[in-house]
Design an enzyme around this catalytic site. Sequence first.
Site, mmCIF file in Angstrom:
data_model
loop_
_atom_site.group_PDB
_atom_site.id
_atom_site.type_symbol
_atom_site.label_atom_id
_atom_site.label_comp_id
_atom_site.label_asym_id
_atom_site.label_seq_id
_atom_site.Cartn_x
_atom_site.Cartn_y
_atom_site.Cartn_z
ATOM 1 N N THR A 9 0.843 -1.196 0.000
ATOM 2 C CA THR A 9 0.000 0.000 0.000
ATOM 3 C C THR A 9 0.876 1.242 0.000
ATOM 4 O OG1 THR A 9 -1.785 1.205 1.103
ATOM 5 C CG2 THR A 9 -0.211 0.111 2.539
ATOM 6 N N ASP A 71 -7.719 -5.347 -0.027
ATOM 7 C CA ASP A 71 -8.706 -4.650 -0.848
ATOM 8 C C ASP A 71 -9.944 -4.509 0.002
ATOM 9 O OD1 ASP A 71 -9.295 -3.385 -3.335
ATOM 10 O OD2 ASP A 71 -10.749 -4.961 -3.703
HETATM 11 P P1 IMP Z 1 -8.804 0.330 -1.261
HETATM 12 O O1 IMP Z 1 -9.045 -0.887 -0.423
HETATM 13 O O2 IMP Z 1 -7.663 1.144 -0.771
HETATM 14 O O3 IMP Z 1 -8.767 0.009 -2.716
HETATM 15 O O4 IMP Z 1 -10.024 1.336 -1.089
HETATM 16 C C1 IMP Z 1 -11.299 0.937 -0.819
HETATM 17 C C2 IMP Z 1 -12.250 2.110 -0.669
HETATM 18 O O5 IMP Z 1 -13.315 1.641 0.153
HETATM 19 C C3 IMP Z 1 -11.701 3.327 0.046
HETATM 20 O O6 IMP Z 1 -11.167 4.246 -0.859
HETATM 21 C C4 IMP Z 1 -12.964 3.871 0.702
HETATM 22 O O7 IMP Z 1 -13.738 4.553 -0.226
HETATM 23 C C5 IMP Z 1 -13.706 2.612 1.068
HETATM 24 N N1 IMP Z 1 -13.333 2.165 2.420
HETATM 25 C C6 IMP Z 1 -12.611 1.076 2.766
HETATM 26 N N2 IMP Z 1 -12.442 0.985 4.099
HETATM 27 C C7 IMP Z 1 -13.084 2.059 4.606
HETATM 28 C C8 IMP Z 1 -13.241 2.536 5.957
HETATM 29 O O8 IMP Z 1 -12.747 1.970 6.944
HETATM 30 N N3 IMP Z 1 -13.952 3.670 6.087
HETATM 31 C C9 IMP Z 1 -14.485 4.353 5.028
HETATM 32 N N4 IMP Z 1 -14.352 3.969 3.774
HETATM 33 C C10 IMP Z 1 -13.653 2.811 3.552
#
Ligand code: IMP
Length: 200
Positions: A9, A71
Amino acid sequence: MTDKIIFATGNEGKMREIRLILADLGVEILSLKDAGIEVEIQENGKTFEENAVIKAKTVMEASGTLVLADDSGLEIDYLNGEPGVYSARYLGEDTSYRIKNQNLIDRLSGVPDEKRTARFVCVIAAAFPDGRIRTARGTIEGIIGYEERGGGGFGYDPIFWLPEYGCSTAELTLEKKNELSHRGKALRAMKEELERERAE
Ligand code: IMP
């Protein structure tokens, strides 16, 4: 097991959470930047599992090290699981969460509490240098609120309401969020998996 793990990340907030939860593994946890790795990752999976595995495998192949990747996203039942794996890209990657959150509130206009159920999902994948893959999943259940609440957290936290706590996830302390959250649960499950692997 190795003495070094890369967590795929670039998000420093996630790295803080991850280092805290994995601290007692006694292993150095590096971010992509710490490890000096720059790779193009195609996040084109249809599930959280597929995307987490794609990220972990791509970085493991570039580094030869044990790699963890996550993810995550928000699934809203009334919207058939949207935004789901597209949570970060919903209405465009650069659109503010104020707009994304208001849009979801509007799409649920007139929908009663019992149909506003939703969950945050997080899948962590581990890619070992010998090719083995392991995954761990964590979820937290809630409902979509009627307005944004709270200044903590990030993303969809201000509209994710926890009825049993009477607050949104944006109103929790970092410690409490780590304890209850999808990411905290998935990370602790993955930590147990890594401890089992090490014991074998
Ligand atoms: P990634 O896992 O970094 O690809 O992002 C997943 C997306 O899901 C994030 O950009 C947020 O929009 C949403 N998301 C994931 N976890 C959370 C959380 O703990 N709080 C709020 N939004 C979340």
